[in-house]
Structures are given as C-alpha cells and as structure tokens.
Design a protein around this motif. Structure first.
Motif, PDB file in Angstrom:
ATOM      1  N   ARG A 159       0.831  -1.216   0.000  1.00  0.00           N
ATOM      2  CA  ARG A 159       0.000   0.000   0.000  1.00  0.00           C
ATOM      3  C   ARG A 159       0.862   1.262   0.000  1.00  0.00           C
ATOM      4  O   ARG A 159       0.581   2.222  -0.706  1.00  0.00           O
ATOM      5  CB  ARG A 159      -0.927   0.004   1.203  1.00  0.00           C
ATOM      6  CG  ARG A 159      -2.026  -1.058   1.073  1.00  0.00           C
ATOM      7  CD  ARG A 159      -3.099  -0.892   2.077  1.00  0.00           C
ATOM      8  NE  ARG A 159      -3.820   0.352   1.819  1.00  0.00           N
ATOM      9  CZ  ARG A 159      -4.649   0.896   2.698  1.00  0.00           C
ATOM     10  NH1 ARG A 159      -4.864   0.339   3.848  1.00  0.00           N
ATOM     11  NH2 ARG A 159      -5.268   2.027   2.416  1.00  0.00           N
ATOM     12  N   TYR A 160       1.912   1.262   0.813  1.00  0.00           N
ATOM     13  CA  TYR A 160       2.751   2.458   0.889  1.00  0.00           C
ATOM     14  C   TYR A 160       3.658   2.613  -0.332  1.00  0.00           C
ATOM     15  O   TYR A 160       3.964   3.730  -0.739  1.00  0.00           O
ATOM     16  CB  TYR A 160       3.542   2.488   2.201  1.00  0.00           C
ATOM     17  CG  TYR A 160       2.703   3.093   3.301  1.00  0.00           C
ATOM     18  CD1 TYR A 160       2.679   4.464   3.509  1.00  0.00           C
ATOM     19  CD2 TYR A 160       1.882   2.290   4.078  1.00  0.00           C
ATOM     20  CE1 TYR A 160       1.880   5.023   4.486  1.00  0.00           C
ATOM     21  CE2 TYR A 160       1.075   2.837   5.057  1.00  0.00           C
ATOM     22  CZ  TYR A 160       1.079   4.205   5.258  1.00  0.00           C
ATOM     23  OH  TYR A 160       0.278   4.769   6.213  1.00  0.00           O
TER      24      TYR A 160
ATOM     25  N   ASP B  51       2.722   1.794  -3.333  1.00  0.00           N
ATOM     26  CA  ASP B  51       1.800   2.349  -4.318  1.00  0.00           C
ATOM     27  C   ASP B  51       1.579   3.837  -4.072  1.00  0.00           C
ATOM     28  O   ASP B  51       1.600   4.644  -5.011  1.00  0.00           O
ATOM     29  CB  ASP B  51       0.473   1.597  -4.279  1.00  0.00           C
ATOM     30  CG  ASP B  51      -0.515   2.144  -5.289  1.00  0.00           C
ATOM     31  OD1 ASP B  51      -0.203   2.102  -6.498  1.00  0.00           O
ATOM     32  OD2 ASP B  51      -1.595   2.619  -4.874  1.00  0.00           O
ATOM     33  N   ALA B  52       1.386   4.215  -2.811  1.00  0.00           N
ATOM     34  CA  ALA B  52       1.203   5.635  -2.481  1.00  0.00           C
ATOM     35  C   ALA B  52       2.439   6.452  -2.839  1.00  0.00           C
ATOM     36  O   ALA B  52       2.336   7.561  -3.376  1.00  0.00           O
ATOM     37  CB  ALA B  52       0.877   5.792  -0.994  1.00  0.00           C
TER      38      ALA B  52
ATOM     39  N   LEU C 248       4.754   5.730  -5.131  1.00  0.00           N
ATOM     40  CA  LEU C 248       4.894   5.794  -6.588  1.00  0.00           C
ATOM     41  C   LEU C 248       3.891   6.776  -7.189  1.00  0.00           C
ATOM     42  O   LEU C 248       4.230   7.545  -8.103  1.00  0.00           O
ATOM     43  CB  LEU C 248       4.718   4.407  -7.200  1.00  0.00           C
ATOM     44  CG  LEU C 248       5.835   3.424  -6.861  1.00  0.00           C
ATOM     45  CD1 LEU C 248       5.429   2.007  -7.240  1.00  0.00           C
ATOM     46  CD2 LEU C 248       7.136   3.817  -7.529  1.00  0.00           C
ATOM     47  N   THR C 249       2.678   6.789  -6.662  1.00  0.00           N
ATOM     48  CA  THR C 249       1.672   7.747  -7.129  1.00  0.00           C
ATOM     49  C   THR C 249       2.125   9.171  -6.853  1.00  0.00           C
ATOM     50  O   THR C 249       2.027  10.053  -7.710  1.00  0.00           O
ATOM     51  CB  THR C 249       0.320   7.474  -6.450  1.00  0.00           C
ATOM     52  OG1 THR C 249      -0.116   6.157  -6.812  1.00  0.00           O
ATOM     53  CG2 THR C 249      -0.729   8.485  -6.862  1.00  0.00           C
ATOM     54  N   LYS C 250       2.677   9.410  -5.664  1.00  0.00           N
ATOM     55  CA  LYS C 250       3.159  10.749  -5.305  1.00  0.00           C
ATOM     56  C   LYS C 250       4.306  11.172  -6.228  1.00  0.00           C
ATOM     57  O   LYS C 250       4.345  12.319  -6.688  1.00  0.00           O
ATOM     58  CB  LYS C 250       3.614  10.753  -3.845  1.00  0.00           C
ATOM     59  CG  LYS C 250       4.083  12.115  -3.382  1.00  0.00           C
ATOM     60  CD  LYS C 250       4.440  12.097  -1.909  1.00  0.00           C
ATOM     61  CE  LYS C 250       4.919  13.459  -1.461  1.00  0.00           C
ATOM     62  NZ  LYS C 250       5.258  13.478  -0.036  1.00  0.00           N
TER      63      LYS C 250
ATOM     64  N   ARG D 242       4.864  10.198  -9.299  1.00  0.00           N
ATOM     65  CA  ARG D 242       4.306  10.489 -10.628  1.00  0.00           C
ATOM     66  C   ARG D 242       3.632  11.859 -10.651  1.00  0.00           C
ATOM     67  O   ARG D 242       3.808  12.627 -11.596  1.00  0.00           O
ATOM     68  CB  ARG D 242       3.325   9.396 -11.027  1.00  0.00           C
ATOM     69  CG  ARG D 242       4.005   8.103 -11.416  1.00  0.00           C
ATOM     70  CD  ARG D 242       2.986   7.041 -11.822  1.00  0.00           C
ATOM     71  NE  ARG D 242       3.647   5.856 -12.325  1.00  0.00           N
ATOM     72  CZ  ARG D 242       3.503   4.646 -11.795  1.00  0.00           C
ATOM     73  NH1 ARG D 242       2.722   4.455 -10.745  1.00  0.00           N
ATOM     74  NH2 ARG D 242       4.143   3.618 -12.313  1.00  0.00           N
ATOM     75  N   VAL D 243       2.851  12.160  -9.606  1.00  0.00           N
ATOM     76  CA  VAL D 243       2.160  13.450  -9.518  1.00  0.00           C
ATOM     77  C   VAL D 243       3.167  14.599  -9.471  1.00  0.00           C
ATOM     78  O   VAL D 243       2.938  15.667 -10.044  1.00  0.00           O
ATOM     79  CB  VAL D 243       1.227  13.485  -8.279  1.00  0.00           C
ATOM     80  CG1 VAL D 243       0.752  14.886  -7.968  1.00  0.00           C
ATOM     81  CG2 VAL D 243       0.042  12.547  -8.485  1.00  0.00           C
ATOM     82  N   GLN D 244       4.309  14.382  -8.828  1.00  0.00           N
ATOM     83  CA  GLN D 244       5.339  15.417  -8.716  1.00  0.00           C
ATOM     84  C   GLN D 244       6.198  15.531  -9.977  1.00  0.00           C
ATOM     85  O   GLN D 244       7.105  16.345 -10.026  1.00  0.00           O
ATOM     86  CB  GLN D 244       6.234  15.132  -7.509  1.00  0.00           C
ATOM     87  CG  GLN D 244       5.531  15.301  -6.194  1.00  0.00           C
ATOM     88  CD  GLN D 244       6.406  14.947  -5.010  1.00  0.00           C
ATOM     89  OE1 GLN D 244       7.398  14.226  -5.141  1.00  0.00           O
ATOM     90  NE2 GLN D 244       6.042  15.440  -3.841  1.00  0.00           N
TER      91      GLN D 244
ATOM     92  N   ASP E  42       7.148   1.591 -15.612  1.00  0.00           N
ATOM     93  CA  ASP E  42       6.406   0.393 -15.216  1.00  0.00           C
ATOM     94  C   ASP E  42       7.315  -0.825 -15.087  1.00  0.00           C
ATOM     95  O   ASP E  42       7.119  -1.658 -14.203  1.00  0.00           O
ATOM     96  CB  ASP E  42       5.281   0.105 -16.210  1.00  0.00           C
ATOM     97  CG  ASP E  42       4.157   1.118 -16.118  1.00  0.00           C
ATOM     98  OD1 ASP E  42       4.004   1.751 -15.062  1.00  0.00           O
ATOM     99  OD2 ASP E  42       3.420   1.269 -17.115  1.00  0.00           O
TER     100      ASP E  42
ATOM    101  N   VAL F  86       8.875  -0.615 -11.683  1.00  0.00           N
ATOM    102  CA  VAL F  86       7.890  -0.889 -10.639  1.00  0.00           C
ATOM    103  C   VAL F  86       7.615  -2.387 -10.543  1.00  0.00           C
ATOM    104  O   VAL F  86       7.462  -2.930  -9.443  1.00  0.00           O
ATOM    105  CB  VAL F  86       6.582  -0.112 -10.905  1.00  0.00           C
ATOM    106  CG1 VAL F  86       5.493  -0.513  -9.927  1.00  0.00           C
ATOM    107  CG2 VAL F  86       6.826   1.388 -10.841  1.00  0.00           C
TER     108      VAL F  86
END
Length: 72
Positions: free
Chosen positions: A6-7, A9-10, A12-14, A16-18, A24, A27
């Motif tokens: 879960r962390y 994923d969080a 990696l999402t952060k 990407r947003v930045q 992939d 990952v």
C-alpha cells in the motif's frame, strides 16, 4: 507485505504526480518483502484498522529531483 504494498503504491503515485519518471518495468521489480521490518515468523492479524485521514504522510527525500527519476 500488505503495508509495504500500500505504501509503495502511495509513494509511486506521489512521485508520478510530482513529475518524476516512474517506469512500469522498474515498478514490476519492486519486491515488498525485502524490508527488514517484515517479520516472516509469528502471528498476524489481517484486520485493517480504521485510520483517520487514510495513510500516514510519506516522507520527503533530500536527494529527490524530478529530472533524475527514482534514486537518480
């Protein structure tokens, strides 16, 4: 392992947003079991607690730079 997944994923999402480059294929090779805090022996509870506000905040890396990708 669930916590790590879960962390990761969080995080990696952060990234990407930045604006960081997160490939992939990189990952796909991130194993959630390589961390020292994972105990492979003992008793486990799979009841997820209610976390007010969701996940804990992710830390900031001093060497993070959007142009260099992860760890770069």
């Amino acid at each position: 392992m669930l916590f790590n997944t879960r962390y990761m994923d969080a995080a990696l999402t952060k990234l990407r947003v930045q604006g960081f480059t997160v490939r992939d294929e990189d990952v796909a090779r991130l194993p959630p079991l390589i961390h020292a805090h994972v105990n492979m022996l003992g008793r486990y509870s799979f009841a997820l607690p209610d976390l007010p506000g969701g996940l804990r905040p992710l830390g900031e890396s001093a060497d993070a730079h959007p142009d260099r990708g992860i760890g770069g």
